[in-house]
Design a protein around this motif. Structure first.
Motif, PDB file in Angstrom:
ATOM      1  N   VAL A   1       0.822  -1.151   0.154  1.00 32.99           N
ATOM      2  CA  VAL A   1       0.090  -0.085  -0.089  1.00 32.99           C
ATOM      3  C   VAL A   1       0.888   1.199   0.046  1.00 32.99           C
ATOM      4  CG1 VAL A   1      -1.699   1.440   1.384  1.00 32.99           C
ATOM      5  CG2 VAL A   1      -2.029  -1.164   1.103  1.00 32.99           C
ATOM      6  N   PHE A   2       1.967   1.133   1.021  1.00 37.22           N
ATOM      7  CA  PHE A   2       2.702   2.487   0.970  1.00 37.22           C
ATOM      8  C   PHE A   2       3.476   2.573  -0.373  1.00 37.22           C
ATOM      9  CE2 PHE A   2       1.273   2.838   5.317  1.00 37.22           C
ATOM     10  CZ  PHE A   2       1.164   4.339   5.571  1.00 37.22           C
ATOM     11  N   SER A   3       3.863   1.584  -0.873  1.00 41.49           N
ATOM     12  CA  SER A   3       4.483   1.895  -2.183  1.00 41.49           C
ATOM     13  C   SER A   3       3.839   2.323  -3.266  1.00 41.49           C
ATOM     14  CB  SER A   3       5.114   0.455  -2.603  1.00 41.49           C
ATOM     15  OG  SER A   3       3.927  -0.229  -3.033  1.00 41.49           O
ATOM     16  N   GLN A   4       2.577   2.619  -3.144  1.00 43.82           N
ATOM     17  CA  GLN A   4       1.644   3.285  -4.014  1.00 43.82           C
ATOM     18  C   GLN A   4       2.081   4.629  -4.167  1.00 43.82           C
ATOM     19  OE1 GLN A   4      -2.221   2.301  -3.342  1.00 43.82           O
ATOM     20  NE2 GLN A   4      -2.068  -0.029  -3.614  1.00 43.82           N
ATOM     21  N   ARG A   5       1.954   5.359  -5.128  1.00 45.26           N
ATOM     22  CA  ARG A   5       2.068   6.621  -5.388  1.00 45.26           C
ATOM     23  C   ARG A   5       0.961   7.394  -4.607  1.00 45.26           C
ATOM     24  NH1 ARG A   5       2.550   9.908 -11.144  1.00 45.26           N
ATOM     25  NH2 ARG A   5       3.194  12.012 -10.159  1.00 45.26           N
ATOM     26  N   LYS A   6       0.007   6.927  -4.626  1.00 40.54           N
ATOM     27  CA  LYS A   6      -1.074   7.607  -3.956  1.00 40.54           C
ATOM     28  C   LYS A   6      -1.931   6.776  -2.934  1.00 40.54           C
ATOM     29  CE  LYS A   6      -5.294   8.390  -5.626  1.00 40.54           C
ATOM     30  NZ  LYS A   6      -6.463   8.752  -6.536  1.00 40.54           N
ATOM     31  N   PHE A   7      -2.114   7.349  -1.728  1.00 41.20           N
ATOM     32  CA  PHE A   7      -2.817   6.459  -0.571  1.00 41.20           C
ATOM     33  C   PHE A   7      -3.531   7.675   0.130  1.00 41.20           C
ATOM     34  CE2 PHE A   7      -3.385   4.431   3.442  1.00 41.20           C
ATOM     35  CZ  PHE A   7      -4.244   3.231   2.982  1.00 41.20           C
ATOM     36  N   GLU A   8      -4.851   7.564  -0.088  1.00 41.37           N
ATOM     37  CA  GLU A   8      -5.758   8.254   0.447  1.00 41.37           C
ATOM     38  C   GLU A   8      -7.100   7.797   0.739  1.00 41.37           C
ATOM     39  OE1 GLU A   8      -5.595  12.042  -1.736  1.00 41.37           O
ATOM     40  OE2 GLU A   8      -6.938  11.252  -3.398  1.00 41.37           O
ATOM     41  N   GLY A   9      -7.886   8.317   1.537  1.00 41.37           N
ATOM     42  CA  GLY A   9      -9.332   7.625   1.772  1.00 41.37           C
ATOM     43  C   GLY A   9     -10.145   8.310   2.698  1.00 41.37           C
ATOM     44  N   LYS A  10     -11.560   7.904   2.690  1.00 44.82           N
ATOM     45  CA  LYS A  10     -12.400   8.431   3.521  1.00 44.82           C
ATOM     46  C   LYS A  10     -13.062   7.498   4.243  1.00 44.82           C
ATOM     47  CE  LYS A  10     -13.554  12.608   1.034  1.00 44.82           C
ATOM     48  NZ  LYS A  10     -14.817  13.511   0.256  1.00 44.82           N
TER      49      LYS A  10
ATOM     50  N   GLU B   1     -26.818  11.601  18.381  1.00 47.81           N
ATOM     51  CA  GLU B   1     -26.718  10.750  17.476  1.00 47.81           C
ATOM     52  C   GLU B   1     -25.943  11.493  16.043  1.00 47.81           C
ATOM     53  OE1 GLU B   1     -29.831   8.430  16.755  1.00 47.81           O
ATOM     54  OE2 GLU B   1     -30.107   7.622  18.663  1.00 47.81           O
ATOM     55  N   LYS B   2     -24.903  11.217  15.681  1.00 53.27           N
ATOM     56  CA  LYS B   2     -24.245  12.196  14.553  1.00 53.27           C
ATOM     57  C   LYS B   2     -23.683  11.126  13.644  1.00 53.27           C
ATOM     58  CE  LYS B   2     -23.744  16.328  17.396  1.00 53.27           C
ATOM     59  NZ  LYS B   2     -23.049  17.542  17.732  1.00 53.27           N
ATOM     60  N   THR B   3     -23.494  11.542  12.412  1.00 53.11           N
ATOM     61  CA  THR B   3     -22.314  11.031  11.537  1.00 53.11           C
ATOM     62  C   THR B   3     -21.188  11.900  11.074  1.00 53.11           C
ATOM     63  OG1 THR B   3     -23.737  11.658   9.713  1.00 53.11           O
ATOM     64  CG2 THR B   3     -24.103   9.602  10.598  1.00 53.11           C
ATOM     65  N   TYR B   4     -19.939  11.325  10.896  1.00 48.39           N
ATOM     66  CA  TYR B   4     -18.985  12.206  10.429  1.00 48.39           C
ATOM     67  C   TYR B   4     -18.210  11.288   9.438  1.00 48.39           C
ATOM     68  CZ  TYR B   4     -19.236  14.088  15.286  1.00 48.39           C
ATOM     69  OH  TYR B   4     -19.872  14.726  16.723  1.00 48.39           O
ATOM     70  N   THR B   5     -17.366  12.273   8.767  1.00 47.40           N
ATOM     71  CA  THR B   5     -16.400  11.827   7.720  1.00 47.40           C
ATOM     72  C   THR B   5     -15.175  11.959   8.161  1.00 47.40           C
ATOM     73  OG1 THR B   5     -18.185  12.130   5.805  1.00 47.40           O
ATOM     74  CG2 THR B   5     -15.826  11.829   5.245  1.00 47.40           C
ATOM     75  N   LEU B   6     -14.068  11.002   7.934  1.00 44.82           N
ATOM     76  CA  LEU B   6     -12.627  11.209   8.235  1.00 44.82           C
ATOM     77  C   LEU B   6     -11.934  11.162   6.926  1.00 44.82           C
ATOM     78  CD1 LEU B   6     -10.037  11.300  10.163  1.00 44.82           C
ATOM     79  CD2 LEU B   6     -10.216   8.941  10.080  1.00 44.82           C
ATOM     80  N   SER B   7     -11.456  12.287   6.508  1.00 45.31           N
ATOM     81  CA  SER B   7     -10.509  12.139   5.240  1.00 45.31           C
ATOM     82  C   SER B   7      -9.143  12.045   5.676  1.00 45.31           C
ATOM     83  CB  SER B   7     -10.700  13.603   4.406  1.00 45.31           C
ATOM     84  OG  SER B   7     -12.053  13.868   4.135  1.00 45.31           O
TER      85      SER B   7
ATOM     86  N   PRO C   1     -10.294   7.110  -3.705  1.00 42.46           N
ATOM     87  CA  PRO C   1     -11.327   7.146  -4.552  1.00 42.46           C
ATOM     88  C   PRO C   1     -10.965   8.124  -6.050  1.00 42.46           C
ATOM     89  CG  PRO C   1     -11.289   9.012  -2.929  1.00 42.46           C
ATOM     90  CD  PRO C   1     -10.297   7.820  -2.414  1.00 42.46           C
ATOM     91  N   GLU C   2     -11.827   8.167  -7.031  1.00 42.26           N
ATOM     92  CA  GLU C   2     -11.536   8.588  -8.156  1.00 42.26           C
ATOM     93  C   GLU C   2     -11.371  10.080  -8.202  1.00 42.26           C
ATOM     94  OE1 GLU C   2     -14.763   7.825 -11.011  1.00 42.26           O
ATOM     95  OE2 GLU C   2     -14.602   5.715 -11.051  1.00 42.26           O
ATOM     96  N   ASN C   3     -12.047  10.880  -7.548  1.00 44.81           N
ATOM     97  CA  ASN C   3     -11.732  12.111  -7.200  1.00 44.81           C
ATOM     98  C   ASN C   3     -10.815  12.469  -6.028  1.00 44.81           C
ATOM     99  OD1 ASN C   3     -13.600  13.001  -9.363  1.00 44.81           O
ATOM    100  ND2 ASN C   3     -15.193  12.804  -7.657  1.00 44.81           N
TER     101      ASN C   3
END
Length: 278
Positions: free
Chosen positions: A16-25, A59-65, A231-233
């Protein structure tokens, strides 16, 4: 067998870390239970109405980028249903976030309270997690359990509206002023997965060799319900720049003072209504 699993995780991390891009949500669902014993004299119907009003606060929802070195944790704001908006100080306007930078060891909380915006800046000290060796499955990910004891600086907003909170305040006022308040602590339990090798997690939690998918702290549980890797974007993570910069201690002091003002205002109003609450 354990050695094979560990080796598999290590090889996965290297790939995974050898990949050029590593990001997520990652999407998290947060639920907080309320201590209803403080409202023991309130009629059941009133309790139900109160809980309906507080639902969006509890009760809540969150996004971690996240990427390899940065992360931003932000609440997903939704429209309130009629009659269930809850307290104004419990709602988010969608502007707040918790930003973490592993390279600079800096964490910034962007928050708005009482119509004022703040940037709470603090150094990221490595959390003292204790590994337990326990495992469980969350979705498709194998997770490991870690625990720590953390100082609890959160303000008990619910005590503002309860008789017990008022009684405790009256008792405290009779104590010697020089006496320091007891330090509150809580046990935090985290479940993290090395299959997503980033030292990130919801809220202000981090410091484990994998993404934290679940946190249990006090009456609050945060559980990851969805993960998207690369993700694509492309994901853009920005460091907060708006609001008055303060330290964590300065912010806690201001919030404690405001909570005391709210409690006094509510109790005076309550007395003027002949003891009626909500």
């Amino acid at each position: 067998m354990k050695r094979l699993i560990t080796l598999s995780f290590l090889l996965f991390s290297i790939v995974v870390f050898s990949q050029r891009k590593f990001e997520g949500k990652a999407t998290y669902m947060s639920k907080t239970s309320m201590d209803m014993s403080r409202f023991d004299k309130m009629p059941e119907q009133r309790k139900k109405q109160m809980m309906a009003r507080f639902k969006n606060f509890l009760e809540k929802t969150y996004t971690l980028s996240f990427n390899k070195s940065e992360s931003a944790f932000k609440e997903n704001v939704k429209l309130d249903a009629p009659g269930t908006s809850g307290p104004s100080w419990g709602r988010s306007n969608g502007q707040g976030s918790i930003y973490k930078n592993l390279k600079d060891k800096k964490m910034i909380e962007d928050t708005e309270q009482f119509s004022k915006r703040f940037r709470i800046v603090e150094d990221m000290e490595i959390p003292q997690w204790e590994m337990t060796g326990e495992t469980r499955q969350i979705g498709q990910y194998t997770c490991y359990k870690a625990t720590m004891v953390k100082v609890d600086n959160t303000i008990d907003w619910g005590s503002i509206f309860s008789r017990r909170g008022r009684n405790n305040q009256q008792k405290d006022s009779t104590k010697v002023k020089e006496e320091k308040p007891a330090i509150k602590t809580q046990i935090v339990t985290a479940w993290y997965t090395p299959q997503i090798p980033v030292s990130a997690g919801p809220a202000d939690y981090w410091g484990l060799p994998g993404l934290i998918l679940e946190i249990n702290a006090g009456r609050t549980t945060m559980l990851c319900t969805e993960i998207v890797i690369n993700p694509e974007n492309s994901i853009e993570i920005k460091e907060p720049s708006k609001g008055k910069e303060v330290s964590r201690d300065e912010f806690n002091t201001m919030m404690k003072k405001k909570s005391e003002e709210l409690r006094e205002r509510f109790q005076n109003r309550r007395g003027g209504r002949g003891g009626r609450g909500f």
